[in-house]
Structures are given as structure tokens and as C-alpha cells.
Design a protein around this motif. Structure first.
Motif, mmCIF file in Angstrom:
data_model
loop_
_atom_site.group_PDB
_atom_site.id
_atom_site.type_symbol
_atom_site.label_atom_id
_atom_site.label_comp_id
_atom_site.label_asym_id
_atom_site.label_seq_id
_atom_site.Cartn_x
_atom_site.Cartn_y
_atom_site.Cartn_z
ATOM 1 N N ARG A 9 22.744 12.761 36.648
ATOM 2 C CA ARG A 9 21.593 13.675 36.629
ATOM 3 C C ARG A 9 21.783 14.781 35.600
ATOM 4 O O ARG A 9 20.829 15.191 34.932
ATOM 5 C CB ARG A 9 21.344 14.245 38.025
ATOM 6 C CG ARG A 9 20.828 13.196 39.013
ATOM 7 C CD ARG A 9 20.462 13.806 40.347
ATOM 8 N NE ARG A 9 19.359 14.753 40.234
ATOM 9 C CZ ARG A 9 18.898 15.474 41.254
ATOM 10 N NH1 ARG A 9 19.451 15.376 42.452
ATOM 11 N NH2 ARG A 9 17.892 16.310 41.084
ATOM 12 N N PHE A 10 23.018 15.261 35.448
ATOM 13 C CA PHE A 10 23.292 16.236 34.388
ATOM 14 C C PHE A 10 23.009 15.620 33.022
ATOM 15 O O PHE A 10 22.383 16.246 32.155
ATOM 16 C CB PHE A 10 24.759 16.695 34.444
ATOM 17 C CG PHE A 10 25.010 17.848 35.374
ATOM 18 C CD1 PHE A 10 24.437 19.093 35.150
ATOM 19 C CD2 PHE A 10 25.843 17.706 36.470
ATOM 20 C CE1 PHE A 10 24.677 20.161 36.001
ATOM 21 C CE2 PHE A 10 26.085 18.760 37.334
ATOM 22 C CZ PHE A 10 25.506 19.993 37.097
ATOM 23 N N ALA A 11 23.477 14.388 32.820
ATOM 24 C CA ALA A 11 23.247 13.694 31.549
ATOM 25 C C ALA A 11 21.758 13.495 31.299
ATOM 26 O O ALA A 11 21.267 13.679 30.175
ATOM 27 C CB ALA A 11 23.984 12.356 31.544
ATOM 28 N N ASN A 12 21.021 13.134 32.344
ATOM 29 C CA ASN A 12 19.577 12.942 32.208
ATOM 30 C C ASN A 12 18.873 14.238 31.831
ATOM 31 O O ASN A 12 17.935 14.242 31.031
ATOM 32 C CB ASN A 12 18.983 12.384 33.510
ATOM 33 C CG ASN A 12 19.270 10.911 33.696
ATOM 34 O OD1 ASN A 12 19.483 10.189 32.724
ATOM 35 N ND2 ASN A 12 19.276 10.458 34.944
ATOM 36 N N ASP A 69 28.116 9.581 25.450
ATOM 37 C CA ASP A 69 28.763 8.812 24.377
ATOM 38 C C ASP A 69 28.338 7.351 24.419
ATOM 39 O O ASP A 69 28.110 6.715 23.380
ATOM 40 C CB ASP A 69 30.293 8.911 24.491
ATOM 41 C CG ASP A 69 30.832 10.279 24.081
ATOM 42 O OD1 ASP A 69 30.055 11.068 23.507
ATOM 43 O OD2 ASP A 69 32.019 10.552 24.344
ATOM 44 N N GLU A 70 28.256 6.800 25.625
ATOM 45 C CA GLU A 70 27.848 5.396 25.779
ATOM 46 C C GLU A 70 26.438 5.172 25.256
ATOM 47 O O GLU A 70 26.108 4.087 24.769
ATOM 48 C CB GLU A 70 27.934 4.987 27.258
ATOM 49 C CG GLU A 70 29.367 4.854 27.771
ATOM 50 C CD GLU A 70 29.449 4.803 29.290
ATOM 51 O OE1 GLU A 70 28.364 4.794 29.939
ATOM 52 O OE2 GLU A 70 30.570 4.773 29.824
ATOM 53 N N ASP A 71 25.593 6.213 25.331
ATOM 54 C CA ASP A 71 24.215 6.129 24.829
ATOM 55 C C ASP A 71 24.125 6.523 23.358
ATOM 56 O O ASP A 71 23.015 6.567 22.807
ATOM 57 C CB ASP A 71 23.310 7.067 25.634
ATOM 58 C CG ASP A 71 22.901 6.465 26.966
ATOM 59 O OD1 ASP A 71 23.246 5.298 27.208
ATOM 60 O OD2 ASP A 71 22.243 7.167 27.754
ATOM 61 N N ARG A 94 40.712 10.854 25.311
ATOM 62 C CA ARG A 94 39.515 11.617 25.640
ATOM 63 C C ARG A 94 38.474 11.453 24.536
ATOM 64 O O ARG A 94 38.778 11.051 23.414
ATOM 65 C CB ARG A 94 39.841 13.091 25.866
ATOM 66 C CG ARG A 94 40.346 13.864 24.653
ATOM 67 C CD ARG A 94 40.575 15.322 25.031
ATOM 68 N NE ARG A 94 40.830 16.164 23.881
ATOM 69 C CZ ARG A 94 42.040 16.422 23.405
ATOM 70 N NH1 ARG A 94 43.101 15.892 23.993
ATOM 71 N NH2 ARG A 94 42.198 17.211 22.354
ATOM 72 N N SER A 95 37.266 11.796 24.880
ATOM 73 C CA SER A 95 36.153 11.698 23.952
ATOM 74 C C SER A 95 36.370 12.603 22.743
ATOM 75 O O SER A 95 36.927 13.707 22.873
ATOM 76 C CB SER A 95 34.853 12.105 24.670
ATOM 77 O OG SER A 95 33.818 12.348 23.755
ATOM 78 N N PRO A 96 35.929 12.185 21.551
ATOM 79 C CA PRO A 96 36.004 13.074 20.380
ATOM 80 C C PRO A 96 35.107 14.294 20.539
ATOM 81 O O PRO A 96 35.196 15.237 19.748
ATOM 82 C CB PRO A 96 35.529 12.176 19.229
ATOM 83 C CG PRO A 96 34.719 11.105 19.881
ATOM 84 C CD PRO A 96 35.357 10.877 21.220
#
Length: 290
Positions: A9-12, A69-71, A94-96
Motif C-alpha cells: 500500500r505504501f508502494a501504491n 525496483d521490481e516495477d 541491498r537495493s542501489p
């Protein structure tokens, strides 16, 4: 309620805001982080978002970034406390788009800076501080190191020990600022109602961890350092009443004493500038912050 939003929900929410905002999103763990970083942020080009929840705000920030990141979502960056991540070997991937604090957490970063010296000019006794046999930062670190290792051990062995609300004066001498490790362990065990492991066994496990000879700034928790500082300002290096130098009072004072010039020397500042260069069109820090 907002504090119980899931990472999805945060990502959305962030995806939806992209339709009306083309700038950067800076994801943070808590409201005090927002207060700190807002001073250095170009708020016209970057929106600060506190991503909080359970079981851990840090884990939620990381998961939100993973989803984005996946999106292949562009322009989202997160800053979280390093905690014990740099104590691990090898370091966690970890993510860049994720940046760790230079030291264990934001509070240790501030204490490491001249902000502590400015605070001591206001709260400390010059005479008492001059009589110390060691540098005050060294004293704070040495006094907090066993607490840090006990916190880390609790995570590694999944002991689920409770540290919030423990009384530091039960295991730290207010006049000398020296810690009794056995009293520390017993205090935390009593607070946690965890007696399945003998005190001596826990102490040996702490000893095993200390053999790694890790950087104290990565092991010690900033809240613990400030609790020790609070005790010191009551007797060892000052003469204040407990309420006058409570942890939240000192944390606020340290944030106010922290200057932009100190921030420019941090790896956080440098890493975000590098991220901006790698993500053209997305700005986080103020342009005049140089």
C-alpha cells in the motif's frame, strides 16, 4: 490507520503520486528522521515519506523499495539506520536505491559530530569534564558497547529481549559512568521476563561477539549513548535534574546543534549526490548544500 499500512500500500501510494509529481521520493523510517533530513532536502524537487509500521520500519522501507525496483519505478530512494548490517560478514545485498547511515544510526552520527561538543557547552560542567580520564565520546562508547552487543545477540539468537524502558542507573555507576555487565544482563532479563538462558551463558556469548573487534560506532545504539550521557549530566559531568536532561530533550538539542557543514562530511550526503548523478532529473539535496 496509516501506521499499519502494508509495504504494497505504501508502494501504491507512491505510484499514484507520480501522476502529479515528477520529482524524487525519499523514504525514511520515522518522524525524527524526517525532521533531520528535511533541513538538507530540496522540498520542491523531493517529497519525504515516513514509511513506518510493524514489525520494523526499516524492513518496510526495504520492502517498499524492492516492490518499486521490481516495477522499474524511477526516482525513489530510501535512507535507513545501518543498525548491525556492517557487523555482518558478508554484508547483506541491498537495493542501489537504499542508503545506510554512516554509523549504527542517526543518533550516533550526530554524537560523532561537533554537535555533541556544542551541547556540552550548554549542559556540561567544564570543570567535571576536564577531570575525566578519557575523552567523553570514548567513555560513552565503552559504557554502551556491552548493551550494543546484547542487542545484537538478542537479534542473532532470536531472544526477543526488551530494552525499551530499562533503567540505566541499575547497571551504570552515575559518578564514574562504568557499566556492570552482569547487572545489565539481569536488568534486561527481568524487563523481558526471559530466564531460559543463564546470565553467565549470555555474558560468554557477548564475549564471543566482542572477539570480532568491530567498530564501536557500528555496534553502539545512539539511544543508549544518549541515556548514558543523560546519567552523566546528572552527576559525572553535570548537575542537572533527571527531567532536564531526559533522552528526548538531549536528542532534540543534538539535532538543533547539528550544522549543515557537518553533514557535508558524511557518506550519506556523498552517496545521495552519487545517486542523483546516476539518476538524472531526480534531485534530493538542496542545490546550495555544497
Amino acid at each position: 490507520m496509516r501506521e499499519f499500512l502494508t509495504p504494497d500500500r505504501f508502494a501504491n501510494e507512491i505510484r499514484q503520486q507520480r501522476s502529479t509529481f515528477n520529482g524524487s521520493f525519499l523514504l525514511l523510517e520515522g518522524s525524527t528522521d524526517k525532521v533531520f533530513y528535511e533541513r538538507f532536502t530540496n522540498c520542491d524537487e523531493c517529497k519525504l515519506r515516513v514509511v513506518s509500521g510493524k514489525p520494523s520500519s526499516k524492513k518496510i522501507v526495504i520492502r517498499v523499495l524492492e516492490i518499486l525496483d521490481e516495477d522499474n519505478f524511477q526516482g525513489a530512494l530510501g535512507i535507513v539506520d545501518a543498525d548491525f548490517d556492517r557487523c555482518l560478514s558478508p554484508l547483506l545485498d541491498r537495493s542501489p536505491n537504499l542508503i545506510l547511515t554512516d554509523t549504527h544510526d542517526l543518533e550516533t552520527l550526530i554524537i560523532q559530530s561537533p554537535a555533541l561538543d556544542k551541547l556540552l557547552l550548554e549542559f556540561g560542567s567544564e570543570e567535571k569534564i576536564s577531570n575525566l580520564d578519557r575523552d567523553l565520546r570514548t567513555i560513552l562508547l565503552q559504557c554502551s558497547l556491552s548493551i550494543g552487543y546484547l542487542r545484537w545477540l538478542s537479534q542473532l539468537d532470536e531472544l526477543n529481549l526488551t530494552f525499551e524502558g530499562i533503567e540505566f542507573k541499575k547497571f551504570i555507576n552515575e559518578k564514574t559512568l562504568k557499566l556492570n555487565e552482569i547487572d545489565l544482563i539481569r536488568t534486561v532479563q527481568n524487563k523481558s521476563q526471559c530466564f531460559t538462558i543463564k546470565c553467565e551463558v549470555i555474558q560468554q556469548k557477548i564475549r564471543d561477539l566482542t572477539r570480532e573487534d568491530l567498530d564501536p560506532w557500528q555496534v553502539c545504539c545512539g539511544h543508549d549513548l544518549i541515556e548514558v550521557l543523560s546519567l552523566g549530566l546528572q552527576k559525572a559531568i553535570g548537575s542537572y535534574d533527571t527531567k532536564e536532561v531526559k533522552r528526548d530533550v538531549l536528542e532534540r538539542s543534538l539535532r538543533l546543534a547539528y550544522e549543515a557543514a557537518y553533514f557535508l562530511d558524511t557518506q550519506i550526503y556523498i552517496s545521495v549526490r552519487e545517486w542523483e548523478n546516476s539518476n538524472p532529473g531526480y534531485i534530493v539535496w538542496r542545490i546550495d548544500l555544497k
